[in-house]
Write a protein that holds these residues in place. Structure first.
Motif, PDB file in Angstrom:
ATOM      1  N   LEU A 498       3.337  15.788  -5.222  1.00  0.00           N
ATOM      2  CA  LEU A 498       4.056  15.130  -6.309  1.00  0.00           C
ATOM      3  C   LEU A 498       5.419  14.643  -5.847  1.00  0.00           C
ATOM      4  CD1 LEU A 498       4.216  14.404  -9.341  1.00  0.00           C
ATOM      5  CD2 LEU A 498       5.237  16.672  -9.705  1.00  0.00           C
ATOM      6  N   VAL A 499       6.180  15.503  -5.184  1.00  0.00           N
ATOM      7  CA  VAL A 499       7.521  15.116  -4.711  1.00  0.00           C
ATOM      8  C   VAL A 499       7.423  13.984  -3.690  1.00  0.00           C
ATOM      9  CG1 VAL A 499       9.561  15.907  -3.466  1.00  0.00           C
ATOM     10  CG2 VAL A 499       8.504  17.382  -5.201  1.00  0.00           C
ATOM     11  N   ALA A 500       6.502  14.129  -2.737  1.00  0.00           N
ATOM     12  CA  ALA A 500       6.339  13.084  -1.732  1.00  0.00           C
ATOM     13  C   ALA A 500       5.879  11.777  -2.365  1.00  0.00           C
ATOM     14  CB  ALA A 500       5.338  13.532  -0.662  1.00  0.00           C
ATOM     15  N   GLY A 501       4.958  11.857  -3.323  1.00  0.00           N
ATOM     16  CA  GLY A 501       4.482  10.649  -3.981  1.00  0.00           C
ATOM     17  C   GLY A 501       5.572   9.938  -4.755  1.00  0.00           C
ATOM     18  N   VAL A 502       6.417  10.701  -5.446  1.00  0.00           N
ATOM     19  CA  VAL A 502       7.519  10.092  -6.193  1.00  0.00           C
ATOM     20  C   VAL A 502       8.501   9.420  -5.232  1.00  0.00           C
ATOM     21  CG1 VAL A 502       9.534  10.587  -7.623  1.00  0.00           C
ATOM     22  CG2 VAL A 502       7.326  11.620  -8.186  1.00  0.00           C
ATOM     23  N   ALA A 503       8.812  10.084  -4.142  1.00  0.00           N
ATOM     24  CA  ALA A 503       9.761   9.513  -3.179  1.00  0.00           C
ATOM     25  C   ALA A 503       9.208   8.233  -2.548  1.00  0.00           C
ATOM     26  CB  ALA A 503      10.084  10.545  -2.098  1.00  0.00           C
ATOM     27  N   ILE A 504       7.961   8.289  -2.083  1.00  0.00           N
ATOM     28  CA  ILE A 504       7.369   7.112  -1.445  1.00  0.00           C
ATOM     29  C   ILE A 504       7.163   5.994  -2.468  1.00  0.00           C
ATOM     30  CG2 ILE A 504       5.326   6.267  -0.229  1.00  0.00           C
ATOM     31  CD1 ILE A 504       5.004   9.090   0.928  1.00  0.00           C
ATOM     32  N   GLY A 505       6.645   6.364  -3.637  1.00  0.00           N
ATOM     33  CA  GLY A 505       6.423   5.355  -4.671  1.00  0.00           C
ATOM     34  C   GLY A 505       7.714   4.701  -5.129  1.00  0.00           C
ATOM     35  N   ALA A 506       8.816   5.474  -5.192  1.00  0.00           N
ATOM     36  CA  ALA A 506      10.101   4.906  -5.595  1.00  0.00           C
ATOM     37  C   ALA A 506      10.602   3.896  -4.574  1.00  0.00           C
ATOM     38  CB  ALA A 506      11.117   6.028  -5.785  1.00  0.00           C
ATOM     39  N   ARG A 507      10.451   4.212  -3.299  1.00  0.00           N
ATOM     40  CA  ARG A 507      10.878   3.272  -2.254  1.00  0.00           C
ATOM     41  C   ARG A 507      10.056   1.986  -2.325  1.00  0.00           C
ATOM     42  NH1 ARG A 507      11.302   5.668   3.611  1.00  0.00           N
ATOM     43  NH2 ARG A 507      11.992   3.497   3.864  1.00  0.00           N
ATOM     44  N   ILE A 508       8.762   2.127  -2.507  1.00  0.00           N
ATOM     45  CA  ILE A 508       7.908   0.938  -2.600  1.00  0.00           C
ATOM     46  C   ILE A 508       8.282   0.115  -3.824  1.00  0.00           C
ATOM     47  CG2 ILE A 508       5.530   0.154  -2.922  1.00  0.00           C
ATOM     48  CD1 ILE A 508       4.622   2.624  -1.376  1.00  0.00           C
ATOM     49  N   PHE A 509       8.528   0.783  -4.943  1.00  0.00           N
ATOM     50  CA  PHE A 509       8.876   0.078  -6.178  1.00  0.00           C
ATOM     51  C   PHE A 509      10.185  -0.696  -6.008  1.00  0.00           C
ATOM     52  CE2 PHE A 509      10.713  -0.382 -10.367  1.00  0.00           C
ATOM     53  CZ  PHE A 509       9.625  -0.737 -11.159  1.00  0.00           C
ATOM     54  N   ASN A 510      11.181  -0.083  -5.410  1.00  0.00           N
ATOM     55  CA  ASN A 510      12.463  -0.756  -5.209  1.00  0.00           C
ATOM     56  C   ASN A 510      12.338  -1.936  -4.249  1.00  0.00           C
ATOM     57  OD1 ASN A 510      13.826   1.025  -6.920  1.00  0.00           O
ATOM     58  ND2 ASN A 510      14.264   2.460  -5.250  1.00  0.00           N
ATOM     59  N   ARG A 511      11.440  -1.809  -3.272  1.00  0.00           N
ATOM     60  CA  ARG A 511      11.303  -2.859  -2.263  1.00  0.00           C
ATOM     61  C   ARG A 511      10.402  -4.004  -2.740  1.00  0.00           C
ATOM     62  NH1 ARG A 511       9.147  -0.009   1.300  1.00  0.00           N
ATOM     63  NH2 ARG A 511       7.010  -0.813   1.290  1.00  0.00           N
ATOM     64  N   ARG A 512       9.383  -3.686  -3.543  1.00  0.00           N
ATOM     65  CA  ARG A 512       8.378  -4.691  -3.918  1.00  0.00           C
ATOM     66  C   ARG A 512       8.475  -5.059  -5.399  1.00  0.00           C
ATOM     67  NH1 ARG A 512       3.466  -3.995  -4.013  1.00  0.00           N
ATOM     68  NH2 ARG A 512       2.757  -5.930  -3.018  1.00  0.00           N
ATOM     69  N   GLY A 513       9.657  -5.015  -5.963  1.00  0.00           N
ATOM     70  CA  GLY A 513       9.801  -5.333  -7.382  1.00  0.00           C
ATOM     71  C   GLY A 513       9.215  -6.673  -7.779  1.00  0.00           C
ATOM     72  N   PRO A 514       9.577  -7.793  -7.098  1.00  0.00           N
ATOM     73  CA  PRO A 514       9.018  -9.098  -7.486  1.00  0.00           C
ATOM     74  C   PRO A 514       7.495  -9.150  -7.376  1.00  0.00           C
ATOM     75  CG  PRO A 514      10.950  -9.377  -6.089  1.00  0.00           C
ATOM     76  CD  PRO A 514      10.615  -7.913  -6.063  1.00  0.00           C
ATOM     77  N   GLU A 515       6.942  -8.549  -6.325  1.00  0.00           N
ATOM     78  CA  GLU A 515       5.486  -8.549  -6.170  1.00  0.00           C
ATOM     79  C   GLU A 515       4.812  -7.746  -7.285  1.00  0.00           C
ATOM     80  OE1 GLU A 515       7.626  -7.921  -3.853  1.00  0.00           O
ATOM     81  OE2 GLU A 515       7.228  -9.221  -2.113  1.00  0.00           O
ATOM     82  N   ILE A 516       5.427  -6.634  -7.675  1.00  0.00           N
ATOM     83  CA  ILE A 516       4.875  -5.823  -8.768  1.00  0.00           C
ATOM     84  C   ILE A 516       4.911  -6.611 -10.073  1.00  0.00           C
ATOM     85  CG2 ILE A 516       5.279  -3.767 -10.173  1.00  0.00           C
ATOM     86  CD1 ILE A 516       6.271  -2.381  -7.631  1.00  0.00           C
ATOM     87  N   LEU A 517       6.016  -7.328 -10.324  1.00  0.00           N
ATOM     88  CA  LEU A 517       6.123  -8.139 -11.531  1.00  0.00           C
ATOM     89  C   LEU A 517       5.053  -9.224 -11.551  1.00  0.00           C
ATOM     90  CD1 LEU A 517       7.566  -8.956 -14.122  1.00  0.00           C
ATOM     91  CD2 LEU A 517       9.174 -10.283 -12.732  1.00  0.00           C
ATOM     92  N   ALA A 518       4.801  -9.852 -10.413  1.00  0.00           N
ATOM     93  CA  ALA A 518       3.778 -10.894 -10.342  1.00  0.00           C
ATOM     94  C   ALA A 518       2.387 -10.311 -10.551  1.00  0.00           C
ATOM     95  CB  ALA A 518       3.857 -11.607  -8.995  1.00  0.00           C
ATOM     96  N   ALA A 519       2.144  -9.143  -9.963  1.00  0.00           N
ATOM     97  CA  ALA A 519       0.821  -8.516 -10.093  1.00  0.00           C
ATOM     98  C   ALA A 519       0.547  -8.084 -11.524  1.00  0.00           C
ATOM     99  CB  ALA A 519       0.720  -7.314  -9.151  1.00  0.00           C
ATOM    100  N   ALA A 520       1.591  -7.639 -12.227  1.00  0.00           N
ATOM    101  CA  ALA A 520       1.400  -7.160 -13.595  1.00  0.00           C
ATOM    102  C   ALA A 520       1.075  -8.279 -14.563  1.00  0.00           C
ATOM    103  CB  ALA A 520       2.656  -6.430 -14.070  1.00  0.00           C
ATOM    104  N   GLN A 521       1.350  -9.548 -14.179  1.00  0.00           N
ATOM    105  CA  GLN A 521       1.110 -10.677 -15.080  1.00  0.00           C
ATOM    106  C   GLN A 521      -0.165 -11.443 -14.751  1.00  0.00           C
ATOM    107  OE1 GLN A 521       4.843 -12.947 -16.130  1.00  0.00           O
ATOM    108  NE2 GLN A 521       5.646 -11.768 -14.424  1.00  0.00           N
ATOM    109  N   ARG A 522      -0.968 -10.909 -13.844  1.00  0.00           N
ATOM    110  CA  ARG A 522      -2.218 -11.603 -13.505  1.00  0.00           C
ATOM    111  C   ARG A 522      -3.182 -11.553 -14.672  1.00  0.00           C
ATOM    112  NH1 ARG A 522      -3.096  -8.539  -7.771  1.00  0.00           N
ATOM    113  NH2 ARG A 522      -1.418  -9.526  -6.604  1.00  0.00           N
ATOM    114  N   ASN A 523      -3.998 -12.580 -14.792  1.00  0.00           N
ATOM    115  CA  ASN A 523      -5.039 -12.626 -15.825  1.00  0.00           C
ATOM    116  C   ASN A 523      -6.239 -11.806 -15.383  1.00  0.00           C
ATOM    117  OD1 ASN A 523      -3.628 -14.316 -17.583  1.00  0.00           O
ATOM    118  ND2 ASN A 523      -4.249 -16.130 -16.438  1.00  0.00           N
TER     119      ASN A 523
END
Length: 523
Positions: A498-523
């Protein structure tokens, strides 16, 4: 007047050919599938002519009962759109009786109605063993087809009239899917255990019961006559005719009510106060947790995910009991299995936000808050599930010493699932149901993320939880001391992942914000 309604129906069917290419291809595939099903049903029913009367009776009565139930219930459960709503004709100056009659005839002009009509008349070939039996089978076929088609017509209009709100439709769909997932495996397993070489057992008992109900009476009429039970055949024919008559009266009454009743508007609920936002800390994590708790409470897309959580353990128990596993072992399975899927549901949680995820992206460096805030609803569900469910499991298994193992394994599966979900939802988001769409619709996704992400996240949860699972199994079959090892290993692995997943996931989220936003709006 019937001719005018038929012309309108054919015009609607013709307009289906003007859809987009993907929709047209899907329509062609659906029609081809229906034609193949109709041909197969005709061949099977015609082949039953040479079968033993008892065997043919079981197949026709049980199969016919399922078909009638499907025509009556599927439109209500899944709120199928009514292209010829009776309310659309209320201003034409026509009597309710004329509208009801015309729409009943038009109901036969659809692919499902044509298939069931062909299959109904194919039962005449099954029982064409004498002139009298053939005539009786023809009457039953006409009544059966009328019951199915008009029953579906009644259900479609009733669903459009009664389930006007999206929440009502979603609740109905979730209930239907839940029931289907539970009932189908149970019927299959009961059939496998009860089917004998002589045709007796479960199927014979089931067909005997169904033959006296409105679902199967119409199909049992020629079957009973073929077996020489003419009194039963006449009584069941009366049941079938009475059922069709009641459906007709209900249809006329519904048309009369709908003709003078306006469509129901969507009920607007007013909420006072801040809701969860007033109960959580005024921090980024608290705000995200409040937003997700609100979603889980109001958005049908979220609670539709929970349908799978209690269903899979029930199916697993049925399977294990069927293969002969003692109940004291199977009673220990439900809570860990539910926890496995409970932790897994967050693996694509970001995609459900759609455009709202931009709030987290533009705020900057909210990776940790986003990862933790999304876990809060799952944790609220998991705590009572693990605490109460584990005790009930060991109580019914009559193995109180196994409580540490059930607690440890369940906790491990939830925490590991949340940890991996924190990584997968940020790195491999895929298209999800848009806000306002049906909870059980799934948009098309490009690439392999939508296939690999769910599978790998679920498989990874099981693999990383292997030590806790193995020690729990060893405690059951080898030495009870392993129960405590399962607890400590489960908690330890769960917390680390859990701790490792939160740390790694947080880094990915901060780095890939625009890509995540684009992926969330796909049809």
């Amino acid at each position: 007047m019937v001719a005018e309604f038929l012309r309108l129906k054919f015009r609607l069917i013709g307009n289906a050919g003007r859809r987009t290419t993907p929709q047209l291809i899907g329509l062609i595939i659906g029609v081809a599938y229906a034609v193949i099903m109709a041909v197969l049903l005709v061949l099977v029913l015609a082949g039953l002519r040479d079968a033993a009367p008892e065997f043919a009776r079981n197949v026709v009565v049980i199969g016919g009962s399922l078909v009638v139930a499907g025509f009556l219930l599927v439109p209500i459960v899944f709120s199928i759109r009514d292209s010829m709503d009776p309310r659309s004709f209320s201003l034409l100056g026509l009597s309710d009786s004329k509208i009801a009659t015309a729409l009943a005839v038009v109901g036969f002009v659809s692919v499902p109605s044509l298939v069931v009509t062909v299959a109904s008349f194919a039962t005449v070939a099954t029982w064409s063993r004498s002139p009298g039996l053939t005539a009786l089978a023809l009457v039953s076929a006409i009544v059966g087809a009328f019951t199915c088609v008009l029953g579906a017509r009644l259900s479609v209009s009733l669903a459009a009239f009664a389930f006007a709100t999206r929440r009502a439709r979603e609740i109905g769909a979730a209930t239907g899917v839940f029931a289907i997932i539970l009932i189908v495996p149970a019927i299959v397993l009961l059939a496998l255990t009860g089917w004998g070489d002589d045709g007796r057992g479960f199927f014979s008992s089931l067909s005997s019961v169904l033959s006296w109900t409105p679902l199967g009476a119409v199909w049992a009429v020629p079957a009973d006559a073929a077996n020489g039970q003419w009194v039963f055949a006449v009584l069941k024919l009366l049941i079938a005719v009475a059922t069709a008559a009641l459906i007709w009266l209900a249809w006329k009454g519904l048309v009369a009510v709908m003709s003078v009743t306006p469509g129901r508007g969507v009920e607007v609920r007013e909420h006072s106060g801040l809701g969860w936002f007033g109960r959580t800390p005024t921090t980024p994590t608290g705000a995200i947790a409040a937003r997700l708790l609100t979603y889980w409470a109001r958005d049908p897309r979220y609670y539709a995910q929970l349908v799978i959580v209690p269903v899979v353990p029930v199916v697993a128990i049925i399977v294990f009991v069927f293969v002969g596993v003692p109940i004291e072992y199977t009673a220990l399975l439900p809570v860990p299995v539910m926890c496995m899927f409970l932790g897994w549901v967050v693996h694509n949680d970001v995609a459900f936000d759609n455009t709202a995820i931009w709030l987290h992206v533009v705020a900057g460096r909210l990776g940790v808050a986003d990862r933790i805030g999304r876990m809060v609803p799952i944790v609220f569900i998991a705590i009572p599930l693990i605490g109460i469910g584990s005790f009930l499991s060991v109580f019914f298994a009559d193995e109180l010493d196994a409580l540490p193992a059930v607690l440890g394994t369940s906790t491990c599966l939830v925490l590991v699932g949340l940890g991996l979900g924190s990584v997968f939802s940020a790195r491999f988001p895929y298209a999800a149901t848009r806000p306002g769409d049906g909870a059980f619709t799934q948009p098309q996704s490009a690439g392999a993320a939508w296939v690999l992400s769910p599978g790998f996240s679920l498989l990874g949860t099981v693999l990383l939880s292997t030590p806790a699972i193995v020690y729990g199994v060893l405690g059951v079959f080898v030495d009870r001391e392993y129960y405590w090892l399962s607890l400590w290993w489960g908690i330890g692995i769960g917390v680390v992942v859990l701790v490792a997943g939160v740390a790694i996931g947080a880094r990915i989220f901060n780095r890939r914000g625009p890509e995540i936003l684009a992926a969330a709006q796909r049809n």
